[in-house]
Design a protein around this motif. Sequence first.
Motif, PDB file in Angstrom:
ATOM      1  N   MET A 169      57.741  65.720  74.746  1.00  0.00           N
ATOM      2  CA  MET A 169      58.939  63.806  74.878  1.00  0.00           C
ATOM      3  C   MET A 169      57.318  63.718  75.338  1.00  0.00           C
ATOM      4  O   MET A 169      57.010  64.405  76.438  1.00  0.00           O
ATOM      5  CB  MET A 169      59.649  64.169  74.922  1.00  0.00           C
ATOM      6  N   GLU A 177      65.545  62.354  78.900  1.00  0.00           N
ATOM      7  CA  GLU A 177      65.198  63.868  78.346  1.00  0.00           C
ATOM      8  C   GLU A 177      66.327  64.418  78.463  1.00  0.00           C
ATOM      9  O   GLU A 177      66.897  64.946  77.445  1.00  0.00           O
ATOM     10  CB  GLU A 177      64.363  64.442  79.382  1.00  0.00           C
ATOM     11  N   ALA A 225      68.536  62.799  75.186  1.00  0.00           N
ATOM     12  CA  ALA A 225      68.015  63.632  73.745  1.00  0.00           C
ATOM     13  C   ALA A 225      68.400  64.678  74.178  1.00  0.00           C
ATOM     14  O   ALA A 225      68.831  65.151  72.685  1.00  0.00           O
ATOM     15  CB  ALA A 225      65.866  63.889  74.431  1.00  0.00           C
ATOM     16  N   GLU A 275      70.758  66.308  70.894  1.00  0.00           N
ATOM     17  CA  GLU A 275      70.279  67.290  70.468  1.00  0.00           C
ATOM     18  C   GLU A 275      71.225  68.661  69.859  1.00  0.00           C
ATOM     19  O   GLU A 275      71.347  68.537  69.086  1.00  0.00           O
ATOM     20  CB  GLU A 275      69.181  67.616  70.391  1.00  0.00           C
ATOM     21  N   MET A 281      63.038  59.239  68.689  1.00  0.00           N
ATOM     22  CA  MET A 281      63.210  58.462  69.874  1.00  0.00           C
ATOM     23  C   MET A 281      61.628  57.296  69.819  1.00  0.00           C
ATOM     24  O   MET A 281      60.591  57.828  69.700  1.00  0.00           O
ATOM     25  CB  MET A 281      63.441  58.334  70.912  1.00  0.00           C
ATOM     26  N   VAL A 339      66.964  55.506  68.761  1.00  0.00           N
ATOM     27  CA  VAL A 339      67.425  56.789  68.158  1.00  0.00           C
ATOM     28  C   VAL A 339      67.438  56.704  66.908  1.00  0.00           C
ATOM     29  O   VAL A 339      68.387  55.482  65.825  1.00  0.00           O
ATOM     30  CB  VAL A 339      68.872  57.445  69.049  1.00  0.00           C
ATOM     31  N   LEU A 365      59.506  60.814  70.671  1.00  0.00           N
ATOM     32  CA  LEU A 365      59.980  62.228  69.648  1.00  0.00           C
ATOM     33  C   LEU A 365      59.950  61.959  68.583  1.00  0.00           C
ATOM     34  O   LEU A 365      61.295  60.291  67.860  1.00  0.00           O
ATOM     35  CB  LEU A 365      61.603  62.316  70.706  1.00  0.00           C
TER      36      LEU A 365
END
Length: 251
Positions: free
Chosen positions: A1, A16, A19, A23, A33, A54, A105
Amino acid sequence: MKFPETLSAERRGLIERAAAALECSYGAGFLGMVLSGSAGRGVETERSDLDVIVVVTPELVGTPLTRNTELELLPVTLKHLETLAVFGDDQWGYRWSYAWAPTLLDKTGGRIAQAIERQTSLSAEEAHALLEMRLDAWLNMSYRSLKSARDGNLLEARMDAAEAMGPFLDVVFALDGQVRPYNKYLQWTLEHHPLKSWPSGELLNTIEQYLAGNAEAIRESLKHVQRSELPLVHEAFDEWSAEQYDALRHG
């Protein structure tokens, strides 16, 4: 990222972890993101929300995302990001929320970053459509303010000048091919993405004087815009009668 340098280590950790959870929960449905709001522009305070856009596949938009109570996750589809709202639509206000927001991301091969960049700027056609709607509104309220100032009605002059400010900024940014920023981010935008046609310090001073009902500042802003080479701008001024146009130029 990829995080902006201004973002604290604590906030990077929050994103993080979010994320990683997305995921795990949504796999291929989780596309990327984008960091919006004050944090995305490096001007957050301890009271600022942490807003993260998102990007997900369509079937996940209505699904509650795994959330961290310390940040807000805002689900959108890639199609939504790639769709450009036009001025007057109920989605128009969202365009600047994407402006210069850093992509954290991108699992789409760059489409998210490209969509964010496109939301920020106005094409010649978009700028033309906006100017058609806002030039007259700005000229009309400026004219009212100047008449009130001429007649010694200073409170009314300031009120009309304040009402003219919205269309004025729409016009100024559209002439430069940009979406007008939210008021909160005006100074940030002029510092980091200055207009080609108007020095930032000069424009901010004009805004201050404009809001004070300063007739000379209003007239100078009219002259400044009238220097544009766009026929649409000159047509807007030409629609005014000689008497009205004289009031716009002289006290």
